[in-house]
Scaffold this active site. Structure first.
Site, short mmCIF file in Angstrom:
data_model
loop_
_atom_site.label_atom_id
_atom_site.label_comp_id
_atom_site.label_asym_id
_atom_site.label_seq_id
_atom_site.Cartn_x
_atom_site.Cartn_y
_atom_site.Cartn_z
N ARG A 63 13.50 6.42 15.79
CA ARG A 63 12.41 5.45 16.01
C ARG A 63 11.75 5.06 14.69
O ARG A 63 10.60 5.38 14.47
CB ARG A 63 11.35 6.06 16.91
CG ARG A 63 11.80 6.36 18.29
CD ARG A 63 10.72 7.07 19.04
NE ARG A 63 10.50 8.40 18.48
CZ ARG A 63 9.72 9.31 19.05
NH1 ARG A 63 9.07 9.03 20.16
NH2 ARG A 63 9.56 10.49 18.50
N LYS A 170 22.08 23.67 20.72
CA LYS A 170 21.41 24.63 21.60
C LYS A 170 19.91 24.29 21.60
O LYS A 170 19.44 23.66 20.65
CB LYS A 170 21.65 26.06 21.12
CG LYS A 170 21.00 26.37 19.75
CD LYS A 170 20.48 27.76 19.67
CE LYS A 170 19.25 27.81 18.83
NZ LYS A 170 18.68 28.96 18.39
N HIS A 200 25.64 27.43 15.98
CA HIS A 200 26.07 27.34 14.58
C HIS A 200 26.49 28.70 14.02
O HIS A 200 27.18 28.77 13.01
CB HIS A 200 25.01 26.68 13.71
CG HIS A 200 23.81 27.52 13.45
ND1 HIS A 200 22.73 27.54 14.28
CD2 HIS A 200 23.54 28.38 12.46
CE1 HIS A 200 21.84 28.39 13.80
NE2 HIS A 200 22.29 28.91 12.69
N LYS A 204 29.88 30.28 11.03
CA LYS A 204 29.69 31.08 9.81
C LYS A 204 30.97 31.84 9.48
O LYS A 204 31.60 32.44 10.35
CB LYS A 204 28.54 32.08 10.01
CG LYS A 204 27.17 31.43 10.04
CD LYS A 204 26.10 32.49 10.17
CE LYS A 204 24.73 31.85 10.34
NZ LYS A 204 24.25 31.20 9.12
N GLU A 238 14.21 37.88 11.30
CA GLU A 238 13.74 36.79 10.42
C GLU A 238 12.45 37.24 9.76
O GLU A 238 11.65 37.95 10.38
CB GLU A 238 13.49 35.52 11.23
CG GLU A 238 14.74 34.93 11.83
CD GLU A 238 14.44 33.67 12.63
OE1 GLU A 238 14.61 32.58 12.10
OE2 GLU A 238 13.99 33.81 13.78
N ASP A 257 15.95 31.97 22.62
CA ASP A 257 16.26 31.24 21.40
C ASP A 257 17.43 31.89 20.64
O ASP A 257 18.20 31.19 20.00
CB ASP A 257 15.01 31.22 20.49
CG ASP A 257 15.17 30.30 19.30
OD1 ASP A 257 15.77 29.22 19.47
OD2 ASP A 257 14.71 30.66 18.20
N HIS A 262 23.25 33.25 20.02
CA HIS A 262 23.84 33.89 18.83
C HIS A 262 24.23 35.35 19.07
O HIS A 262 25.33 35.78 18.74
CB HIS A 262 22.87 33.87 17.65
CG HIS A 262 22.35 32.51 17.30
ND1 HIS A 262 23.11 31.38 17.41
CD2 HIS A 262 21.16 32.10 16.81
CE1 HIS A 262 22.41 30.34 17.02
NE2 HIS A 262 21.22 30.75 16.65
N LYS A 360 10.84 37.57 14.83
CA LYS A 360 10.30 36.78 13.72
C LYS A 360 9.26 37.60 12.99
O LYS A 360 8.70 38.54 13.54
CB LYS A 360 9.67 35.49 14.26
CG LYS A 360 10.71 34.52 14.79
CD LYS A 360 10.12 33.15 15.00
CE LYS A 360 11.15 32.15 15.49
NZ LYS A 360 12.16 31.76 14.48
N1 LIG Z 1 15.74 22.63 13.28
C1 LIG Z 1 16.60 23.60 13.36
O1 LIG Z 1 16.75 24.40 12.44
C2 LIG Z 1 17.45 23.78 14.60
C3 LIG Z 1 18.28 24.90 14.70
C4 LIG Z 1 19.11 25.04 15.82
C5 LIG Z 1 19.09 24.07 16.81
N2 LIG Z 1 18.25 23.00 16.71
C6 LIG Z 1 18.29 22.00 17.78
O2 LIG Z 1 18.60 20.75 17.19
C7 LIG Z 1 17.95 19.69 17.86
C8 LIG Z 1 17.10 18.92 16.87
O3 LIG Z 1 16.13 19.78 16.31
P1 LIG Z 1 15.13 19.34 15.16
O4 LIG Z 1 14.42 20.57 14.73
O5 LIG Z 1 15.83 18.51 14.13
O6 LIG Z 1 14.10 18.42 15.98
P2 LIG Z 1 12.97 17.46 15.43
O7 LIG Z 1 12.68 17.76 13.99
O8 LIG Z 1 11.88 17.52 16.41
O9 LIG Z 1 13.67 16.03 15.48
C9 LIG Z 1 13.85 15.34 16.67
C10 LIG Z 1 14.50 14.00 16.38
O10 LIG Z 1 14.59 13.29 17.63
C11 LIG Z 1 14.04 11.99 17.45
N3 LIG Z 1 13.36 11.56 18.68
C12 LIG Z 1 12.48 12.27 19.43
N4 LIG Z 1 12.11 11.54 20.50
C13 LIG Z 1 12.75 10.36 20.41
C14 LIG Z 1 12.79 9.20 21.21
N5 LIG Z 1 12.07 9.11 22.36
N6 LIG Z 1 13.56 8.18 20.83
C15 LIG Z 1 14.29 8.24 19.69
N7 LIG Z 1 14.31 9.33 18.87
C16 LIG Z 1 13.54 10.36 19.23
C17 LIG Z 1 13.05 12.14 16.34
O11 LIG Z 1 12.89 10.85 15.78
P3 LIG Z 1 11.48 10.29 15.28
O12 LIG Z 1 11.51 10.49 13.80
O13 LIG Z 1 11.53 8.89 15.65
O14 LIG Z 1 10.41 11.11 15.96
C18 LIG Z 1 13.76 13.11 15.41
O15 LIG Z 1 14.68 12.42 14.61
C19 LIG Z 1 17.16 20.34 18.99
O16 LIG Z 1 17.96 20.35 20.15
C20 LIG Z 1 16.97 21.77 18.49
O17 LIG Z 1 16.78 22.66 19.55
C21 LIG Z 1 17.44 22.84 15.63
#
Ligand SMILES: NC(=O)c1ccc[n+]([C@@H]2O[C@H](COP(=O)([O-])OP(=O)(O)OC[C@H]3O[C@@H](n4cnc5c(N)ncnc54)[C@H](OP(=O)(O)O)[C@@H]3O)[C@@H](O)[C@H]2O)c1
Length: 508
Positions: A63, A170, A200, A204, A238, A257, A262, A360
């Site tokens: 967005r 996940k 992920h 590894k 962690e 989580d 994992h 954590k």
């Molecule tokens: N972060 C990690 O280390 C990690 C690790 C393992 C798994 N995950 C998984 O990976 C996924 C992403 O995690 P994240 O931490 O990257 O999440 P995040 O930082 O909250 O990012 C969410 C993304 O979704 C977009 N989004 C949210 N609502 C939207 C909508 N209505 N329309 C269009 N775009 C929208 C956001 O765009 P905007 O910029 O427009 O808000 C942003 O790019 C999740 O399923 C999470 O559980 C993450």
């Protein structure tokens, strides 16, 4: 494309000799934390190693009122900051020419129609062959909406010779019922072989090496069973708190989580039988067999423990407790530490406890699988000479400090027969000149190639929830939970769980 025909590839790198064919990768959630820190850098690293096809195209969707150039600039910054391999201007220029951005909101059909037009144009202009991978790096509540939009806009439809793949991060649901719902939703649009569920950890090197250690050698497998192993400890500790992810974490907690995915995957790889081959179906079948033999025995108050971090000191900095974190309700009962004792009902493992723990804000960041062996049945030494002798152990260090340690007793130099524990170490950094690819590098390449062994299938996801659901239900019926000091070793109840069995956790 062969190894020699690709000038960007290091010919000594034999680990990933496969190159993806023509395709477009559509990255939903491209502005998110995961995309910026892991996915965009991994795509660059793959390009740098010559593992992406010449016309490879990346479409970002989020967005933002961005044009292609804005997207390229953000991707450039993320690559500069987080990529594993050195920055090369020629590689970046080539990769960034294939980067496009489609602005949109998940609820807006028009945005998906624009996306469909964009990928069609790439097929024409860059020869991407009508092959699309959709990576859903987005909050899980949007999975159904995006999958439905892919169906409605025709993006999920393919002609002969083309492929579609959808990648789901996940968590896959938050219990068995929601995992099944999610699966039904995705299956209405994509067949099972097109669904890639990312855990992920399976990408590894050190996790894949568990299988190499067990099945490429002859010395470990004979002792890998109840006759020699006393118990197994699987730890993911962690040293950080929840950071800014209160919205994601609260209500989910440590067990959902980390343990559900994992740690149970690590357990499966450690305990499974030898697969008939390393083809996806053979490996997954053995993992599923083990997960379906896992039991939580007896009274859950005795075989589980959980806690929440309180304030404390971490790395010389005073840190707040979980309940003081931004966005966490003052009465939250979400656990940030969980430990469970499991058993495996099969001939190899009957009676051998597997202790899983994750938390954590602990004293140190470490992920490891430790096989702890039974004591020697007889010690022909005086009691005082063996006072400092513990149990033999084989520790597979997943991260950081990747490698394997074998702990055994050795004579202390001197005139007496005193025996003490020593460690023998294999460290990746000392044994290999190649650095390990990041997990996401390997997994993204596998998605683009269509190679599924490292992705859990739905059966494994459901079996893991079947193990966890009764524990979550039990915890939900309990009152408050133990607090533990930030920077410490976890709640007392976790130590008591081990003490009841006459054991202790390995020191973090
Ligand atoms: N972060 C990690 O280390 C990690 C690790 C393992 C798994 N995950 C998984 O990976 C996924 C992403 O995690 P994240 O931490 O990257 O999440 P995040 O930082 O909250 O990012 C969410 C993304 O979704 C977009 N989004 C949210 N609502 C939207 C909508 N209505 N329309 C269009 N775009 C929208 C956001 O765009 P905007 O910029 O427009 O808000 C942003 O790019 C999740 O399923 C999470 O559980 C993450």
């Amino acid at each position: 494309m062969t190894t020699t025909s690709n000038p960007l590839r290091d010919p000594r790198d034999k680990r990933l000799p496969r190159v993806a064919g023509p395709c477009v990768l559509v990255l939903f959630g491209v502005t998110g934390d995961l995309s910026r820190k892991k996915l965009l850098p991994a795509i660059y690293d793959l390009a740098n190693r010559g593992l992406l096809p010449p016309g490879f195209s990346l479409v970002g969707f989020a967005r933002r009122d961005w044009d292609h150039q804005d997207f390229r600039q953000i991707a450039y910054e993320s690559v500069k900051e987080h990529a594993r391999t050195p920055f090369r201007e020629d590689v970046w220029t080539h990769l960034s020419e294939g980067m496009h951005f489609v602005p949109g909101e998940f609820g807006d059909p028009g945005a998906f129609d624009a996306l469909a037009m964009a990928v069609k144009e790439l097929d024409e202009s860059r020869g991407t062959g009508g092959n699309y991978a959709f990576y859903l790096s987005i909050p899980p509540k949007f999975f159904p909406k995006v999958v439905e939009q892919l169906r409605r806009s025709g993006l999920a439809d393919r002609s002969d010779g083309e492929w579609r793949r959808v990648v789901i991060e996940k968590p896959f649901g938050h219990d068995l019922a929601s995992a099944q719902d999610l699966n039904d939703t995705v299956h209405r649009v994509f067949p099972e072989e097109s669904i890639f569920r990312i855990d992920h950890y399976l990408g590894k090197e050190t996790v894949q090496n568990i299988l190499a250690l067990r099945f490429a050698n002859s010395m470990f497998e004979p002792i890998w069973n109840r006759s020699f192993v006393d118990h197994v400890q699987i730890t993911m500790a962690e040293d950080i708190g929840i950071g800014g992810r209160a919205g994601y974490y609260d209500g989910i907690g440590a067990a959902r989580d980390v343990i559900q995915n994992h740690l149970l995957q690590l357990l499966a790889l450690t305990a499974m039988e030898e697969p008939t081959s390393f083809a996806a179906e053979a490996v997954r079948a053995e993992k599923a067999k083990i997960l379906s033999s896992v039991r939580v025995r007896g009274d859950l108050s005795q075989s589980t423990a959980r806690g929440q971090y309180a304030s404390g000191w971490q790395g010389g900095v005073k840190v707040e407790g979980y309940l003081e974190e931004d966005g966490i309700p003052a009465d939250s009962r979400t656990e940030t530490y969980a430990a469970i004792k499991l058993e495996i009902d099969n001939r190899r493992w009957a009676g051998v406890p597997f202790y899983l723990r994750t938390g954590k804000r602990l004293s140190r960041r470490v992920t490891e699988v430790a096989m702890v062996f039974q004591k020697a049945p007889h010690l022909p030494f005086s009691h005082t000479d063996t006072e400092e002798l513990g149990q033999n152990a084989l520790v597979m260090r997943v991260q950081p400090d990747e490698g394997i340690t074998v702990r055994f007793g050795s004579k202390v130099p001197g005139t007496s027969m005193e025996i003490r524990d020593v460690n023998m170490d294999f460290a990746y950094g000392e044994s290999f000149t190649e650095s390990s690819p990041e997990a996401y590098e390997r997994l993204l390449l596998d998605v683009l190639i269509g190679d599924p062994p490292l992705f859990p299938r739905q059966e494994e996801v459901e079996l893991s929830w079947k193990i966890l659901d009764p524990i979550e239900e039990y915890w939900a019926g309990q009152g408050g939970l133990d607090q533990y000091k930030s920077g410490g070793y976890g709640p007392d109840s976790a130590d008591e769980l081990m003490a009841r069995d006459g054991r202790t956790w390995r020191r973090l």
